[in-house]
Each structure stands twice: as C-alpha cells, then as structure tokens.
Motif scaffolding. Structure first.
Motif, PDB file in Angstrom:
ATOM      1  N   TYR A  49       0.791  -1.225   0.000  1.00  0.00           N
ATOM      2  CA  TYR A  49       0.000   0.000   0.000  1.00  0.00           C
ATOM      3  C   TYR A  49       0.828   1.282   0.000  1.00  0.00           C
ATOM      4  CZ  TYR A  49      -3.591  -3.331   1.152  1.00  0.00           C
ATOM      5  OH  TYR A  49      -4.430  -4.410   1.124  1.00  0.00           O
ATOM      6  N   CYS A  50       2.148   1.178   0.095  1.00  0.00           N
ATOM      7  CA  CYS A  50       2.959   2.394   0.088  1.00  0.00           C
ATOM      8  C   CYS A  50       4.308   2.116  -0.563  1.00  0.00           C
ATOM      9  CB  CYS A  50       3.144   2.941   1.501  1.00  0.00           C
ATOM     10  SG  CYS A  50       4.168   1.934   2.574  1.00  0.00           S
ATOM     11  N   VAL A  75       1.374   6.876  -0.417  1.00  0.00           N
ATOM     12  CA  VAL A  75       0.435   5.906   0.147  1.00  0.00           C
ATOM     13  C   VAL A  75      -0.892   6.034  -0.576  1.00  0.00           C
ATOM     14  CG1 VAL A  75      -0.726   5.135   2.251  1.00  0.00           C
ATOM     15  CG2 VAL A  75       1.543   6.128   2.397  1.00  0.00           C
ATOM     16  N   GLU A  76      -1.504   4.888  -0.856  1.00  0.00           N
ATOM     17  CA  GLU A  76      -2.836   4.916  -1.436  1.00  0.00           C
ATOM     18  C   GLU A  76      -3.819   5.424  -0.405  1.00  0.00           C
ATOM     19  OE1 GLU A  76      -2.990   1.777  -4.999  1.00  0.00           O
ATOM     20  OE2 GLU A  76      -3.449   0.974  -3.034  1.00  0.00           O
ATOM     21  N   MET A  79      -5.431   3.783   2.913  1.00  0.00           N
ATOM     22  CA  MET A  79      -4.463   3.123   3.799  1.00  0.00           C
ATOM     23  C   MET A  79      -3.551   4.117   4.514  1.00  0.00           C
ATOM     24  SD  MET A  79      -4.960  -0.018   4.068  1.00  0.00           S
ATOM     25  CE  MET A  79      -3.451  -0.579   4.812  1.00  0.00           C
ATOM     26  N   GLN A 110      -0.567  11.202  -0.090  1.00  0.00           N
ATOM     27  CA  GLN A 110      -1.599  10.335  -0.626  1.00  0.00           C
ATOM     28  C   GLN A 110      -1.653  10.468  -2.138  1.00  0.00           C
ATOM     29  OE1 GLN A 110      -4.919  11.646   1.888  1.00  0.00           O
ATOM     30  NE2 GLN A 110      -5.079   9.519   2.528  1.00  0.00           N
ATOM     31  N   ARG A 116       2.040  -1.263  -9.571  1.00  0.00           N
ATOM     32  CA  ARG A 116       1.000  -2.055  -8.943  1.00  0.00           C
ATOM     33  C   ARG A 116       0.986  -3.432  -9.569  1.00  0.00           C
ATOM     34  NH1 ARG A 116      -1.277  -1.396  -4.401  1.00  0.00           N
ATOM     35  NH2 ARG A 116      -3.167  -2.346  -5.117  1.00  0.00           N
TER      36      ARG A 116
END
Length: 159
Positions: A49-50, A75-76, A79, A110, A116
């Motif tokens: 997530y990061c 970070v998404e 999260m 963010q 991904r």
C-alpha cells in the motif's frame, strides 16, 4: 583476415547502474536498495500500500551531528491512516536496514502507487475451521450473522 574475439555481453543493470544511481540520488536516496527492496524492508503487507518517494535530509550544521532524514512515502488513500499508525514499525525496519538511525520521521503523500501488481485477494478460510467456529456460536440466533462470525473467527485464527 583476423578472427573476431569473443563477445562479452554485460548485464543491462551494470550498464545503467550510474544512471539509476544519479536518479535516486536526486530524490535523496543514498542507496537505491531502499526503493528496489522496499517489500523486503517494510514487509509485504506494508509495501502493498505504500512506496518510498524520496528522502529529505536537513542541511548539515557545522560542528553538529547529522540530523536524521525524513522519509516521504506515497500511500494509497484509504491506507494512509493505517500506515501512519504503523510508522514506528516502518522507521524501525528502515533504520535496521541502514544499520544506523538514518530516518527520524515519516511524511505521507496520498497518491496512487506507480507500480501495482495484481491485487492480492485473501484466500477464503477452510470450511472445517468455519464449521468449528460455528459450533461455538450456537447462542447467535441469526443464521447469516453466525456464518459471518464463524468466517471471521476462522480467518483471525488462521493469521
């Protein structure tokens, strides 16, 4: 006419090593391994997530010891709070990787991650484990609630 000598091919990583080193240095990374081995350093769960974006080093003051850097993480969105709560663990892992107190704080940005993989779907709990948990929940009258609690219990015990 002379015969050509043997061809000695070099790996692409060696040829581009200086290019990558310069690019990472512009972002404040002394070692590119922090980016390339992020999942090993932070752990698979956190790294999903990061990702490290850059390191910000404070200006050195003559006669003073070097202050630790600030690690900026991308970070998404949802999260970010979880990563913020895990910041002590992340700092400990990063500093253990470096071998000294290199990073003193984290800053969170963010944004969608640049790299991904396929999203990892958690596997369903074993049916026998769910049945064992359901046996302990006979007092719950609602069948759907009992089934959901049994799945939750089996998943928690699995992890």
């Amino acid at each position: 006419m002379s015969k050509p000598g043997p061809i000695s091919a070099k790996p692409l990583s060696i040829l581009l090593s200086d290019v990558f080193t310069d690019a990472y240095a512009k972002q404040g990374f002394a070692a590119r391994e922090l980016v390339t081995r992020w999942s090993e350093i932070a752990g698979e769960r956190i790294a999903a997530y990061c990702e490290p974006l850059k390191m910000q080093w404070p200006r050195p003051v003559e006669g003073q010891p070097q202050e630790p850097a600030t690690l900026v993480l991308r970070v998404e969105g949802p999260m970010a709070l979880e990563i913020q709560h895990s910041s002590d663990v992340i700092l400990e892992r990063v500093n253990r990787f470096f071998g000294w107190h290199a990073v003193g704080r984290l800053t969170i940005r963010q944004a969608p991650l640049t790299r991904r993989g396929a999203p990892v779907r958690p596997r369903a709990p074993d049916a026998r484990a769910v049945a064992r948990e359901a046996e302990n929940l006979q007092d719950v009258e609602d069948d759907e609630l009992r089934a959901a609690l049994a799945r939750l219990g089996a998943t928690i015990k699995r992890n």
